[in-house]
Design a protein around this motif. Structure first.
Motif, mmCIF file in Angstrom:
data_model
loop_
_atom_site.group_PDB
_atom_site.id
_atom_site.type_symbol
_atom_site.label_atom_id
_atom_site.label_comp_id
_atom_site.label_asym_id
_atom_site.label_seq_id
_atom_site.Cartn_x
_atom_site.Cartn_y
_atom_site.Cartn_z
ATOM 1 N N ALA A 1 0.924 -1.162 0.103
ATOM 2 C CA ALA A 1 0.026 -0.055 -0.057
ATOM 3 C C ALA A 1 0.817 1.071 -0.016
ATOM 4 O O ALA A 1 1.911 1.111 0.584
ATOM 5 C CB ALA A 1 -0.731 0.072 1.269
ATOM 6 N N GLY B 1 1.312 5.777 -0.626
ATOM 7 C CA GLY B 1 0.693 7.175 -0.652
ATOM 8 C C GLY B 1 1.258 7.496 -1.967
ATOM 9 O O GLY B 1 2.152 7.543 -2.617
ATOM 10 N N TYR C 1 3.859 8.830 8.801
ATOM 11 C CA TYR C 1 3.787 9.292 7.451
ATOM 12 C C TYR C 1 4.346 10.504 7.204
ATOM 13 O O TYR C 1 4.958 11.054 8.127
ATOM 14 C CB TYR C 1 2.308 9.642 7.083
ATOM 15 C CG TYR C 1 1.373 8.265 7.239
ATOM 16 C CD1 TYR C 1 1.423 7.366 6.228
ATOM 17 C CD2 TYR C 1 0.208 8.264 8.106
ATOM 18 C CE1 TYR C 1 0.769 6.012 6.234
ATOM 19 C CE2 TYR C 1 -0.418 6.954 8.129
ATOM 20 C CZ TYR C 1 -0.122 5.901 7.064
ATOM 21 O OH TYR C 1 -0.800 4.904 7.091
ATOM 22 N N GLU C 2 4.836 10.906 5.886
ATOM 23 C CA GLU C 2 5.671 12.038 5.501
ATOM 24 C C GLU C 2 5.096 13.361 6.057
ATOM 25 O O GLU C 2 3.927 13.491 6.032
ATOM 26 C CB GLU C 2 6.059 11.999 4.219
ATOM 27 C CG GLU C 2 6.489 10.570 3.589
ATOM 28 C CD GLU C 2 5.269 9.613 3.532
ATOM 29 O OE1 GLU C 2 4.192 10.106 3.106
ATOM 30 O OE2 GLU C 2 5.524 8.392 3.925
ATOM 31 N N GLY D 1 6.227 4.562 0.155
ATOM 32 C CA GLY D 1 5.693 3.586 1.171
ATOM 33 C C GLY D 1 6.640 3.159 2.107
ATOM 34 O O GLY D 1 7.643 3.733 1.969
ATOM 35 N N ASN E 1 -4.037 6.591 -0.654
ATOM 36 C CA ASN E 1 -4.354 7.752 -0.282
ATOM 37 C C ASN E 1 -3.383 8.809 -1.002
ATOM 38 O O ASN E 1 -2.276 8.246 -1.508
ATOM 39 C CB ASN E 1 -4.087 7.793 1.361
ATOM 40 C CG ASN E 1 -2.605 7.535 1.688
ATOM 41 O OD1 ASN E 1 -2.181 6.257 1.728
ATOM 42 N ND2 ASN E 1 -1.641 8.476 1.579
HETATM 43 N N1 HPA Z 1 3.104 7.205 2.950
HETATM 44 C C1 HPA Z 1 3.862 6.225 3.368
HETATM 45 N N2 HPA Z 1 3.401 4.907 3.646
HETATM 46 C C2 HPA Z 1 2.213 4.611 3.063
HETATM 47 C C3 HPA Z 1 1.510 5.762 2.878
HETATM 48 C C4 HPA Z 1 1.716 7.121 2.733
HETATM 49 O O1 HPA Z 1 0.924 8.184 2.584
HETATM 50 N N3 HPA Z 1 0.069 5.155 2.489
HETATM 51 C C5 HPA Z 1 0.215 3.834 2.646
HETATM 52 N N4 HPA Z 1 1.254 3.727 2.988
#
Ligand code: HPA
Length: 255
Positions: free
Chosen positions: A101, A103, A174-175, A192, A217
């Protein structure tokens, strides 16, 4: 330990990323080994990651499914991330599909898109070749013939498949918006917390690799919204049907 429990010799393997674990139901007559029963096998603590090795046939091909993975941020030890790749190589796996998954950073992406990874940027600053005889790797990490198979299957099944560069970071946060902008300027389309080290080691061990991201996302700052892990797993399960069609259609052509 694993060989004693299986009656097939898997040829291909797939690692299922966050929220994509249900693909494992496509396997007929599965033999399921829980990773927490396997000596030394690292166990995941992340919601949406089950922790099973599933052996069986996908269409006619003997397959090993890694249902869930351990991320670097869960242990801080790169060897736990690489362990499944070593298991796959020891079992004689020659071809792998690694999913995740991610982003979306490319502004034309939207949640639910599938992205074929063309190449990667590794921002984990970890050495994936630790404990191997190889000190460097010179070949392309992603196998072009597998990429071509995936493109063709997407075309035939009329699945809208994006393509792009995946950037791997350590997480677990998340960043920030500023980091997303940096990663975008570096040339990435998605970001990711997995895959890059796995792919590097697999290729170094002579396994052909392809990888698909599910864009769950849009990254921070690309869309002004707070991001949650539920959003990631919800979107991943929304695309389950398309993901399954693309993956099973491609994997039967991998051998
Ligand atoms: N950033 C990092 N890892 C992720 C994200 C993200 O937005 N969405 C799913 N894994």
């Amino acid at each position: 330990f694993i060989r004693r429990q299986i009656n097939i010799r898997p040829k291909i393997a797939i690692i299922l990323g966050s929220g994509l674990g249900e693909f494992a139901e496509s396997i007929s007559k599965p033999i399921i080994i829980k990773t927490n029963t396997i000596p030394h096998y690292p166990c995941s603590t992340v919601e949406g990651h089950k922790g099973n090795l599933i052996f069986g046939r996908l269409k006619k091909v003997s397959t090993l499914i890694f249902q869930g993975r351990v991320h670097f941020y869960e242990t801080g030890d790169i060897n736990t991330v690489l362990y499944p790749i070593r298991v796959a190589a020891s079992l004689g796996i020659k071809t792998m599909l690694i999913t995740n998954a991610a982003g979306g950073i490319n502004r034309s992406f939207k949640p639910g898109d599938l992205m074929l990874i063309k190449d990667q940027i590794n921002l984990t600053f970890e050495n994936s070749l630790t404990n191997t005889r190889r000190h460097s790797i010179h070949e392309p990490l992603y196998d072009s013939s597998l990429q071509e198979i995936i493109r063709n299957v997407a075309h035939i099944k009329q699945i809208h498949l994006k393509e792009g560069i995946y950037c791997g970071i350590k997480g677990p946060s998340y960043e920030t918006a500023a980091e997303v902008e940096m990663i975008q300027r570096m040339g990435a389309d998605a970001v990711g917390m997995s895959t890059v080290n796995e792919v590097t080691l697999a290729t170094a061990l002579g396994i052909r690799v392809a990888s698909i991201s599910c864009i769950t996302n849009l990254s921070t700052g690309i869309l002004n919204q707070k991001l949650t892990h539920e959003e990631v797993t919800d979107v991943a399960s929304m695309v389950r049907q398309t993901f399954s069609e693309l993956v099973s259609g491609s994997m039967e052509k991998f051998c």
